[in-house]
Scaffold this active site. Structure first.
Site, PDB file in Angstrom:
ATOM      1  N   ASN A 154       0.040  -0.407   6.845  1.00  0.00           N
ATOM      2  CA  ASN A 154       0.450  -1.385   5.845  1.00  0.00           C
ATOM      3  C   ASN A 154       1.330  -2.401   6.552  1.00  0.00           C
ATOM      4  O   ASN A 154       2.364  -2.045   7.101  1.00  0.00           O
ATOM      5  CB  ASN A 154       1.231  -0.720   4.708  1.00  0.00           C
ATOM      6  CG  ASN A 154       1.624  -1.728   3.661  1.00  0.00           C
ATOM      7  OD1 ASN A 154       0.790  -2.448   3.144  1.00  0.00           O
ATOM      8  ND2 ASN A 154       2.908  -1.800   3.359  1.00  0.00           N
ATOM      9  N   GLY A 155       0.886  -3.612   6.587  1.00  0.00           N
ATOM     10  CA  GLY A 155       1.677  -4.633   7.258  1.00  0.00           C
ATOM     11  C   GLY A 155       0.846  -5.869   7.531  1.00  0.00           C
ATOM     12  O   GLY A 155      -0.238  -6.032   6.997  1.00  0.00           O
ATOM     13  N   ASP A 196      -6.656  -7.117   9.765  1.00  0.00           N
ATOM     14  CA  ASP A 196      -5.747  -6.869  10.893  1.00  0.00           C
ATOM     15  C   ASP A 196      -5.631  -5.394  11.236  1.00  0.00           C
ATOM     16  O   ASP A 196      -5.253  -5.035  12.347  1.00  0.00           O
ATOM     17  CB  ASP A 196      -4.381  -7.509  10.665  1.00  0.00           C
ATOM     18  CG  ASP A 196      -3.696  -7.073   9.390  1.00  0.00           C
ATOM     19  OD1 ASP A 196      -4.283  -6.308   8.611  1.00  0.00           O
ATOM     20  OD2 ASP A 196      -2.559  -7.515   9.170  1.00  0.00           O
ATOM     21  N   ARG A 222      -4.737   1.590  -1.349  1.00  0.00           N
ATOM     22  CA  ARG A 222      -4.843   0.224  -0.831  1.00  0.00           C
ATOM     23  C   ARG A 222      -4.746  -0.830  -1.920  1.00  0.00           C
ATOM     24  O   ARG A 222      -5.397  -0.753  -2.958  1.00  0.00           O
ATOM     25  CB  ARG A 222      -6.178   0.066  -0.097  1.00  0.00           C
ATOM     26  CG  ARG A 222      -6.331  -1.271   0.587  1.00  0.00           C
ATOM     27  CD  ARG A 222      -7.534  -1.248   1.510  1.00  0.00           C
ATOM     28  NE  ARG A 222      -7.728  -2.575   2.104  1.00  0.00           N
ATOM     29  CZ  ARG A 222      -8.903  -3.127   2.283  1.00  0.00           C
ATOM     30  NH1 ARG A 222     -10.000  -2.486   1.964  1.00  0.00           N
ATOM     31  NH2 ARG A 222      -8.987  -4.328   2.808  1.00  0.00           N
ATOM     32  N   CYS A 250       0.830  -1.205   0.000  1.00  0.00           N
ATOM     33  CA  CYS A 250       0.000   0.000   0.000  1.00  0.00           C
ATOM     34  C   CYS A 250       0.864   1.255   0.000  1.00  0.00           C
ATOM     35  O   CYS A 250       2.067   1.189   0.215  1.00  0.00           O
ATOM     36  CB  CYS A 250      -0.904   0.006   1.223  1.00  0.00           C
ATOM     37  SG  CYS A 250      -2.024  -1.401   1.300  1.00  0.00           S
TER      38      CYS A 250
END
Length: 114
Positions: free
Chosen positions: A79-80, A104, A52, A2
């Site tokens: 982002n992860g 998440d 995204r 992202c």
């Protein structure tokens, strides 16, 4: 991967129309980083933009994500990947939190709030 952009100005209230043009332009520069969605959050002192690349939970994982809790707004762009996401979600549910989806990002935001 992202793309995340943003800026702040704590000295004065930002012009919403001008800020929206700036953050949209910044977000467009990152189109290839996140071609699936374009999200922004603006308040009187900051702008956050997110491009995204959808992997999980297209509908409930939109970002920047906002959560209202006990009269406060909490905002995240992220982002992860969280490797113990299911465990954290379970703990948060046990502590009274509810979830809209299965991403998440929402777990991270509500973990911060908790």
């Amino acid at each position: 991967m992202c793309g995340i952009v943003g800026f702040t100005n704590f000295n004065e209230n930002m012009n919403r129309e001008e800020s929206q043009k700036i953050i949209n332009n910044m977000n467009e520069k990152l189109y290839k980083r996140g071609p699936d969605e374009n999200g922004i959050y603006i308040n009187k002192h900051m702008c956050i933009g997110h491009r995204r690349l959808v992997i999980i939970d297209k509908e409930n994982g939109k970002q920047p994500m906002v959560c209202k809790y006990q009269g406060c707004n909490y905002v995240i762009t992220y982002n992860g990947q969280i490797y113990n996401c299911d465990e954290l979600r379970k703990t948060l549910i046990e502590n009274g939190f509810t979830f809209s989806g299965h991403c998440d990002t929402e777990v991270l935001l509500k973990s911060y709030i908790h």
